[in-house]
Design a protein around this motif. Structure first.
Motif, PDB file in Angstrom:
ATOM      1  N   ALA A  22      -7.859  -9.689  -7.577  1.00 12.98           N
ATOM      2  CA  ALA A  22      -6.731  -8.849  -7.006  1.00 12.98           C
ATOM      3  C   ALA A  22      -5.833  -9.910  -6.268  1.00 12.98           C
ATOM      4  O   ALA A  22      -6.115 -10.296  -5.083  1.00 12.98           O
ATOM      5  N   ASP A  37      -7.189 -10.685 -12.826  1.00 11.10           N
ATOM      6  CA  ASP A  37      -7.051  -9.559 -12.755  1.00 11.10           C
ATOM      7  C   ASP A  37      -6.395  -8.479 -12.386  1.00 11.10           C
ATOM      8  O   ASP A  37      -6.114  -7.488 -13.232  1.00 11.10           O
ATOM      9  N   ARG A  38      -5.530  -8.499 -11.325  1.00 13.52           N
ATOM     10  CA  ARG A  38      -4.994  -7.547 -11.230  1.00 13.52           C
ATOM     11  C   ARG A  38      -4.058  -7.628 -10.187  1.00 13.52           C
ATOM     12  O   ARG A  38      -4.017  -8.859  -9.014  1.00 13.52           O
ATOM     13  N   THR A  60     -10.669  -3.438  -5.392  1.00 15.53           N
ATOM     14  CA  THR A  60      -9.832  -3.531  -6.470  1.00 15.53           C
ATOM     15  C   THR A  60     -11.084  -4.707  -6.767  1.00 15.53           C
ATOM     16  O   THR A  60     -11.467  -4.406  -7.578  1.00 15.53           O
ATOM     17  N   ILE A  64     -13.325  -3.930  -9.702  1.00 19.96           N
ATOM     18  CA  ILE A  64     -13.443  -4.227 -11.146  1.00 19.96           C
ATOM     19  C   ILE A  64     -14.748  -5.288 -11.355  1.00 19.96           C
ATOM     20  O   ILE A  64     -14.679  -5.358 -12.708  1.00 19.96           O
ATOM     21  N   GLN A 188     -12.344  -1.665 -19.186  1.00 19.10           N
ATOM     22  CA  GLN A 188     -10.865  -1.705 -18.629  1.00 19.10           C
ATOM     23  C   GLN A 188     -10.193  -0.414 -18.571  1.00 19.10           C
ATOM     24  O   GLN A 188      -9.080   0.062 -17.275  1.00 19.10           O
ATOM     25  N   ARG A 193      -4.980   2.101 -11.957  1.00 18.76           N
ATOM     26  CA  ARG A 193      -4.484   0.473 -12.485  1.00 18.76           C
ATOM     27  C   ARG A 193      -3.058   0.683 -11.238  1.00 18.76           C
ATOM     28  O   ARG A 193      -3.270  -0.765 -11.353  1.00 18.76           O
ATOM     29  N   SER A 196      -0.419  -2.107 -11.520  1.00 13.45           N
ATOM     30  CA  SER A 196      -0.305  -3.598 -11.422  1.00 13.45           C
ATOM     31  C   SER A 196       0.282  -4.130 -12.483  1.00 13.45           C
ATOM     32  O   SER A 196       0.216  -2.523 -14.071  1.00 13.45           O
ATOM     33  N   ASP A 198      -0.096  -5.007 -16.964  1.00 11.16           N
ATOM     34  CA  ASP A 198      -1.308  -4.544 -17.648  1.00 11.16           C
ATOM     35  C   ASP A 198      -1.282  -6.338 -18.466  1.00 11.16           C
ATOM     36  O   ASP A 198      -1.625  -7.057 -19.163  1.00 11.16           O
TER      37      ASP A 198
END
Lengths: 366, 366
Positions: A22, A37-38, A60, A64, A188, A193, A196, A198
């Motif tokens: 992240a 990922d983020r 985060t 994840i 997912q 969320r 972020s 997508d």
């Protein structure tokens, strides 16, 4: 496991069962954006302070990574985490929401490798079946702690590096418990969320390619008497050279045996020094070296010598590098984060900057 | 080794091959004065700054521990050290004079146990034959970092604790390599003496009594929402209660099975809370509990609730406790240091104090 001249050879070769990263806005605009990922565009990550935002980055990344592997905290026997903040509070505040036995580690920007090596050692010993490893940094927390309040707008010299806002986390698992590591759409959608984008979620290869830790080396503290805290690359390069040279010697291997040697955050200045120092010892890195601090930002992003911070190599490893190992681009790499073991107090007291580099040989059968 | 409900049981039970402690003047005037190896009466330990003095304490403890075991740095495969200073600089500056693979750890005042558990795990795994573990703190570095410059002469509330100036170090060794651990006069005379009082050197029992780590437990982060940084004992007691209760449950043992349960630095306030918290769960500590923070100072030494800091339990363990295990007074103890994982920044941001406690069961065949 065996210790051969300081190289730690894993008998059961713990696998990287899942991983996640992240990062902040600037990192999300850089060349590796598709592998994170983020991307959290708000510097505060919806929290009240930058410090809490850094904890949120780690929370985060860990969440994840656990979700991807379909793990709950009950599946994890050990959390081994660290960061740059005084008293490592980014990690302890991030991990207080998990009821996982916790070991705090400090290796400055080498922290991710240190946590992975200690976790892999715990797995080899039987102390843990699975461990989560994480490291984080945040530009705004680092600037005000190490340098000046952001509001000063201080000028930075060309050798300075830009602390990465980001965190990387991975789950290490003993080899006897290999299960396919697939990221499903169902997982997912269970993720919170935040803000972020997508489109930042990469399409992951669904085939299970075990990525595992073959061996590692804990570094020694090296002090080349560099005192300029705006030139950390120069302070850390001798440590990286020492660890890489000793690992290659003890393993009787050569640079060409590895698809790539990724140093942590030497930046452009430190990377050149590393090449020179190894060249003096007859080791030519050639095309086999990249530095996470150079990779994470484009030259036009105004970061001078490159990125730095615990979150730099952690997010690059748990994004681009491991994804590239999953798809078979890399099959055998050395991951060599470096750490500058200074503090603002030691700098003010005119002490030099002791440094360290830890190394992990990561392989895949892909 | 085995992990049984979070209790780590060592198969090869690493032994404590040698140990040493170095403390400051005030600690050297306390009730445990006869068990410290070195009492350094100068707050600066002959250095320019308090931070360098703290490093000197650790360097001294490590050097004496190595000397006692007749070890050189080549005999040691791992150094696992930590302290309270920002970026753990007391440890990294202390250990830069040794060419030993280095792992920095951070567990606040629980650091000594964390470093011993991770080192023992490394020994069990085969990564190391011997490891040196150390932790330190210094009253003057802690005061100016966590509270106020000493010159302010701030008033302290009765719940406040006094940071111990001291360091403890021990060498852990795999059991297959047991050699007699005798401290000879010859070793003593090779030690640099600084300004210590020679009479502070205890007469050690020359008989080799293997003292070994039977089992351990890494704690989880517990946050009871205490926000008063002058009442760390209250913040840490729940963590100690959690770790002790879970260890006793998982090992199916009782308080009475242990000669003593030594907590790290709960002080008087935290110790009372620990008794209450365990009593609520049906566990009565009775006469089987002592706290290193209470033990290290006399009540008339004006330290309020007792001693604290990484160096508190480290120097008490590597002085009084292990000496008492060598002479057979104690044969089976629990060593349970606690750590408050706060920073001055998190306090100013009105965050609560997450805490942790790690546990080691130390036994001897004496």
């Amino acid at each position: 496991m065996k210790n051969i001249d300081g190289n730690l050879i894993f008998d059961h070769a713990p696998r990287i069962a899942s991983y996640a990263s992240a990062v902040g806005k600037k990192e999300g605009e850089g060349p590796l954006r598709d592998w994170f990922d983020r991307i959290i565009r708000d510097s505060y990550a919806g929290k009240d302070t930058f410090e809490q935002a850094e904890s949120e980055l780690m929370t985060t990344a860990v969440r994840i990574a656990l979700n991807k592997g379909d793990y709950t905290q009950e599946d994890i026997d050990l959390a081994c985490c660290g960061d740059l903040l005084n008293q490592c509070v980014a990690s302890s505040f991030a991990m207080r929401s998990y009821a996982i036995p916790y070991a705090g580690v400090y290796g400055a920007c080498s922290t991710m490798a240190l946590s992975m090596i200690l976790s892999a050692t715990a797995i080899e010993s039987g102390a843990a079946r699975r461990a989560v490893c994480a490291a984080s940094s945040h530009y705004c927390t680092a600037e005000r702690q190490y340098r000046f309040p952001l509001e000063y707008g201080s000028q930075r010299p060309p050798t300075a590096q830009w602390t990465v806002t980001g965190s990387g986390a991975c789950v290490l698992e003993e080899r006897s418990r290999i299960t396919p590591n697939t990221k499903t759409a169902a997982h997912q959608t269970t993720l919170e969320r935040l803000d972020s984008d997508d489109s930042a979620f990469p399409k992951r290869d669904k085939r299970p390619h075990p990525i595992y830790l073959h061996s590692a080396r804990l570094g020694r503290i090296i002090d080349f008497r560099i005192t300029d805290q705006n030139n950390m690359g120069a302070a850390m390069a001798p440590a990286a050279a020492d660890t890489i040279y000793r690992y290659l010697s003890a393993s009787e291997s050569e640079v060409q045996d590895y698809d790539m040697i990724f140093t942590g955050d030497l930046g452009r200045v430190g990377s050149r020094l590393l090449r020179d120092l190894l060249s003096e010892k007859g080791v030519e890195l050639g095309e086999h070296h990249s530095d996470c601090g150079v990779m994470i930002f484009d030259e036009d992003q105004d970061v001078h010598a490159g990125g730095s911070g615990c979150g730099c190599c952690a997010s690059v490893l748990c994004g681009y590098i491991l994804d590239k190992m999953r798809d078979g681009t890399f099959r055998n790499i050395l991951f060599v984060p470096t750490g500058a073991l200074l503090s603002p107090t030691t700098v003010m007291q005119k002490q030099s900057i002791p440094s360290i580099a830890h190394l992990i040989n990561i392989r895949t059968n892909a």
